[in-house]
Design a protein around this motif. Sequence first.
Motif, mmCIF file in Angstrom:
data_model
loop_
_atom_site.group_PDB
_atom_site.id
_atom_site.type_symbol
_atom_site.label_atom_id
_atom_site.label_comp_id
_atom_site.label_asym_id
_atom_site.label_seq_id
_atom_site.Cartn_x
_atom_site.Cartn_y
_atom_site.Cartn_z
ATOM 1 N N VAL A 9 8.805 -52.323 -3.241
ATOM 2 C CA VAL A 9 9.947 -52.583 -2.356
ATOM 3 C C VAL A 9 9.791 -53.940 -1.691
ATOM 4 N N VAL A 10 8.587 -54.214 -1.186
ATOM 5 C CA VAL A 10 8.326 -55.477 -0.492
ATOM 6 C C VAL A 10 8.380 -56.641 -1.474
ATOM 7 N N MET A 11 7.748 -56.483 -2.644
ATOM 8 C CA MET A 11 7.713 -57.570 -3.625
ATOM 9 C C MET A 11 9.107 -57.926 -4.137
ATOM 10 N N GLU A 12 9.996 -56.949 -4.158
ATOM 11 C CA GLU A 12 11.371 -57.195 -4.604
ATOM 12 C C GLU A 12 12.298 -57.475 -3.422
ATOM 13 N N LEU A 13 11.698 -57.719 -2.251
ATOM 14 C CA LEU A 13 12.432 -58.090 -1.035
ATOM 15 C C LEU A 13 13.478 -57.042 -0.638
ATOM 16 N N GLY A 14 13.231 -55.791 -1.025
ATOM 17 C CA GLY A 14 14.152 -54.720 -0.676
ATOM 18 C C GLY A 14 15.466 -54.759 -1.431
ATOM 19 N N MET A 15 15.591 -55.663 -2.424
ATOM 20 C CA MET A 15 16.856 -55.849 -3.135
ATOM 21 C C MET A 15 16.979 -54.959 -4.370
ATOM 22 N N ASN A 16 15.855 -54.411 -4.815
ATOM 23 C CA ASN A 16 15.853 -53.599 -6.038
ATOM 24 C C ASN A 16 16.078 -52.137 -5.658
ATOM 25 N N LYS A 17 17.237 -51.601 -6.012
ATOM 26 C CA LYS A 17 17.571 -50.226 -5.633
ATOM 27 C C LYS A 17 16.630 -49.216 -6.271
ATOM 28 N N VAL A 18 16.080 -49.540 -7.430
ATOM 29 C CA VAL A 18 15.187 -48.611 -8.109
ATOM 30 C C VAL A 18 13.879 -48.453 -7.344
ATOM 31 N N THR A 19 13.391 -49.518 -6.704
ATOM 32 C CA THR A 19 12.147 -49.401 -5.936
ATOM 33 C C THR A 19 12.321 -48.445 -4.760
ATOM 34 N N TRP A 20 13.502 -48.411 -4.170
ATOM 35 C CA TRP A 20 13.761 -47.471 -3.078
ATOM 36 C C TRP A 20 13.784 -46.040 -3.589
ATOM 37 N N LEU A 21 14.391 -45.831 -4.748
ATOM 38 C CA LEU A 21 14.385 -44.494 -5.344
ATOM 39 C C LEU A 21 12.965 -44.060 -5.690
ATOM 40 N N TRP A 22 12.181 -45.003 -6.165
ATOM 41 C CA TRP A 22 10.787 -44.709 -6.502
ATOM 42 C C TRP A 22 10.008 -44.302 -5.244
ATOM 43 N N LEU A 23 10.218 -45.018 -4.165
ATOM 44 C CA LEU A 23 9.584 -44.648 -2.894
ATOM 45 C C LEU A 23 10.041 -43.258 -2.461
ATOM 46 N N GLY A 24 11.323 -42.974 -2.642
ATOM 47 C CA GLY A 24 11.844 -41.657 -2.281
ATOM 48 C C GLY A 24 11.184 -40.543 -3.069
ATOM 49 N N LEU A 25 10.923 -40.760 -4.361
ATOM 50 C CA LEU A 25 10.250 -39.752 -5.175
ATOM 51 C C LEU A 25 8.830 -39.509 -4.686
ATOM 52 N N ASN A 26 8.148 -40.584 -4.334
ATOM 53 C CA ASN A 26 6.798 -40.435 -3.796
ATOM 54 C C ASN A 26 6.803 -39.611 -2.519
ATOM 55 N N LEU A 27 7.785 -39.860 -1.662
ATOM 56 C CA LEU A 27 7.874 -39.104 -0.417
ATOM 57 C C LEU A 27 8.239 -37.645 -0.680
ATOM 58 N N ALA A 28 9.124 -37.409 -1.653
ATOM 59 C CA ALA A 28 9.570 -36.043 -1.939
ATOM 60 C C ALA A 28 8.412 -35.142 -2.321
ATOM 61 N N ILE A 29 7.476 -35.660 -3.105
ATOM 62 C CA ILE A 29 6.352 -34.831 -3.537
ATOM 63 C C ILE A 29 5.200 -34.852 -2.524
ATOM 64 N N ALA A 30 5.125 -35.937 -1.722
ATOM 65 C CA ALA A 30 4.003 -36.074 -0.787
ATOM 66 C C ALA A 30 4.243 -35.371 0.547
ATOM 67 N N VAL A 31 5.470 -35.403 1.034
ATOM 68 C CA VAL A 31 5.747 -34.854 2.367
ATOM 69 C C VAL A 31 5.389 -33.374 2.474
ATOM 70 N N PRO A 32 5.730 -32.497 1.491
ATOM 71 C CA PRO A 32 5.307 -31.100 1.615
ATOM 72 C C PRO A 32 3.798 -30.931 1.738
ATOM 73 N N VAL A 33 3.030 -31.788 1.055
ATOM 74 C CA VAL A 33 1.573 -31.730 1.171
ATOM 75 C C VAL A 33 1.142 -32.106 2.581
ATOM 76 N N LEU A 34 1.741 -33.168 3.117
ATOM 77 C CA LEU A 34 1.376 -33.622 4.454
ATOM 78 C C LEU A 34 1.793 -32.609 5.516
ATOM 79 N N VAL A 35 2.961 -31.984 5.327
ATOM 80 C CA VAL A 35 3.420 -30.964 6.269
ATOM 81 C C VAL A 35 2.484 -29.758 6.247
#
Length: 537
Positions: free
Chosen positions: A492-518
Amino acid sequence: MLSPSKNVAHYGLAWLALVLATLAGTAWWWNIGRPVSLPDAPSDRISCVSYAPFRKPGETPFNQNYVITPERIDEDLRALSQRFDCVRTYSQSNGLSAVPAIAARYHMQVLMGIWLGGVEKLNEKEVATGIATANAYPKSIRGIIVGNEVLLRGDLSPARLAGYIEQVRAATPKSIPVTYADVWQRWLKYPQMAKYVDFVTIHILPYWEDDPVQAVDAVQHLKDVYAQMKSVFPDKTLMVGETGWPSAGRLRRSAEPSVVDEALYIRDFLRYAATVDMPYNVIETFDQPWKRSLEGTVGGYWGIFDSNERPKFPMRGPVTEEPRWWLGWLAGAVGAMAFVIVGTRRRAWHGARGWLALLLAGFAAGTSAAWQVRQMIFACAAWWEWLLSSACLLGALCVAAALARRIAAHLADHHDHSEPAPWWRFSSLFALVLYDILMAFDGRYLDFPMGLFLLPGVAYGVFGLLTHEQSMPSAEQRFMACVGPLLAIAPVVMELGMNKVTWLWLGLNLAIAVPVLVAWRWHTIRLKANEAQATHQ
């Protein structure tokens, strides 16, 4: 267990996630199947186009022993002469020294390339062959390009490159101009090279710029660069030696490879070129599968024709990204039926809500899997790539189907307290974090396999909304749940936040990680409460 108020809210969020995933899959496939209206090109004809015939499986210029037969070149140029006035070649090896003689049969001209690299012996052979070819067929050669992006690769010093240019000029007819081709930034870095050439040949590829430019603005970028270079070299003819747009591959900031964007750029560029006195060459005739090993998926899809010699888009009228878009919906329907069948196995719940949950999850999974298969068609070449990608996709589908059964049970108000096998999530997290590492540290040429990781990512995210885990997640899972999202921030940072796919990728990481953290936090709080209670007793 969840409190009643949280239970209702979380159930609502779970339904919302399933509906949105289904709608997203439906809309994505419909969107790439709709005809897009674009401005027409002034003509089907193009002044000059890069010609490399290595379009079939296993063909590559890296194999010095592989020779393209004159019959194959003749077949290509006979077809290309219907649309192109000139072809640009890049080397004399692999049988390409025959191009000028064959081009003359079809009244075509050649920008003849002499390939230079870091091996002196091979350079000398290329130069000698190029000189002989130019002397034998001077009338069909529009110009000689001595070296292609040599300074960009760092294969030769400017002085050694200049020596080769002077050698070729001295040994070939004066009627044939000699040049060197490189990206425009390298010409700015080494302006002294202009004194050795008859005209300056620059490459302007808006997709590959350090600051990538989206297709709709790309021709304006080319105009600006061309004007800048004209001011730097006012006494030299300036040729655009390469320009074009890829039809598939990785998004770079807002620059998206697609058939529609390739058609938009080529048409826009040809309209501009028709209004100015600017020699140019478009890259390239055919898609080149071998380039994927150098530049990732995108490297193989710069052709105006695909690797089977079929035009990828018309020069006039609407353009469709994927004519077989309905296969995505069909895959969704198959996925929905498959998930319903899987859900009937040892079913302990009743009611329409459970079936609806399975249908929604299955349709979303089917459209996602179809997206990934389409990506594999573009990206996979070797058998092992197909085998590995297929195995990963099958595993992701199995995890998604197994979780869908449990999600359906919860949403049908059957309080299924069972949890997925720990190794399912461990494997999903491990694969995701491994890819996160690659993307964070060497992701320039890597695709985002969204269709693959959407399956476990969304499934675990929805499942985590519906239940608390009965046991503490393992230390390895907790570690990966912390590291994955942090690594996913890097693209996300390397693409200056302009790449919509990097945001979706971050969202996928959060989707699977947040239940573990909770779950980690919940069990930590409960453990501390138990310890406090034991202390008071």
